[in-house]
Scaffold this active site. Structure first.
Site, PDB file in Angstrom:
ATOM      1  N   THR A  34     107.725 -27.721  85.364  1.00 22.18           N
ATOM      2  CA  THR A  34     107.780 -29.137  84.983  1.00 22.18           C
ATOM      3  C   THR A  34     106.520 -29.591  84.250  1.00 22.18           C
ATOM      4  O   THR A  34     106.631 -30.291  83.231  1.00 22.18           O
ATOM      5  CB  THR A  34     108.062 -30.015  86.218  1.00 22.18           C
ATOM      6  OG1 THR A  34     109.299 -29.596  86.801  1.00 22.18           O
ATOM      7  CG2 THR A  34     108.139 -31.480  85.851  1.00 22.18           C
ATOM      8  N   GLU A  42     105.300 -34.358  75.401  1.00 25.69           N
ATOM      9  CA  GLU A  42     104.162 -35.083  74.836  1.00 25.69           C
ATOM     10  C   GLU A  42     103.805 -34.540  73.459  1.00 25.69           C
ATOM     11  O   GLU A  42     103.495 -35.309  72.542  1.00 25.69           O
ATOM     12  CB  GLU A  42     102.949 -35.015  75.766  1.00 25.69           C
ATOM     13  CG  GLU A  42     103.081 -35.870  76.998  1.00 25.69           C
ATOM     14  CD  GLU A  42     101.738 -36.146  77.658  1.00 25.69           C
ATOM     15  OE1 GLU A  42     100.719 -36.294  76.948  1.00 25.69           O
ATOM     16  OE2 GLU A  42     101.705 -36.223  78.889  1.00 25.69           O
ATOM     17  N   HIS A  68     113.444 -33.880  85.251  1.00 25.53           N
ATOM     18  CA  HIS A  68     113.660 -32.463  84.929  1.00 25.53           C
ATOM     19  C   HIS A  68     115.012 -32.117  85.526  1.00 25.53           C
ATOM     20  O   HIS A  68     115.161 -32.022  86.734  1.00 25.53           O
ATOM     21  CB  HIS A  68     112.532 -31.618  85.528  1.00 25.53           C
ATOM     22  CG  HIS A  68     112.462 -30.243  84.977  1.00 25.53           C
ATOM     23  ND1 HIS A  68     111.339 -29.473  85.128  1.00 25.53           N
ATOM     24  CD2 HIS A  68     113.343 -29.484  84.294  1.00 25.53           C
ATOM     25  CE1 HIS A  68     111.541 -28.300  84.556  1.00 25.53           C
ATOM     26  NE2 HIS A  68     112.759 -28.285  84.044  1.00 25.53           N
TER      27      HIS A  68
END
Length: 131
Positions: A34, A42, A68
């Site tokens: 994750t 990002e 996720h």
């Protein structure tokens, strides 16, 4: 900047052993971790903004909300997409999602702010560490 809501950017990574939960200490869990997924999302957002920044400027992440949704094993590729939702001065808000060859693996939102002068930003941060 000439970025408008609706602008998109995609990047693709292949999951390798060093990007797994196993590599982060969760022994035996050989799937895309994750934290790496968040970093990828990002990066997709930052890559969308970066070509539109003046010299010496950058962006920093200030908020991320991500689910996720599915595990991606080593060897499979993941495609992350950033879509600009809105901008307000130095603030940029994105919708983010990611897919592997089988499933949607993530969805969420990410906010970035433009830092006009990276050198000054880092100087302030270093001083903070010396206090």
């Amino acid at each position: 900047m000439d970025l408008a809501p609706g602008a998109t950017h995609e990047i693709t990574w292949t999951v390798t052993d060093n990007l797994t939960a196993d590599a982060m200490g969760h022994r035996g869990v050989r799937v895309f971790a994750t934290p790496w997924l968040i970093g990828m999302l990002e990066d997709a957002c930052g890559d969308l903004i970066h070509p539109h920044l003046p010299p010496g400027a950058t962006t920093v992440g200030t908020m991320i909300e991500v689910r996720h949704l599915a595990a991606t094993p080593v060897g499979m590729s993941v495609r992350a997409r950033a879509t600009l939702l809105e901008t307000d001065g130095r603030r940029y808000l994105f919708s983010v999602d990611a897919w592997d060859a089988r499933d949607k693996v993530a969805e969420g939102r990410h906010e970035r702010f433009v830092v006009a002068n990276l050198e000054k930003f880092l100087e302030r941060a270093l001083k903070k560490g010396q206090a």
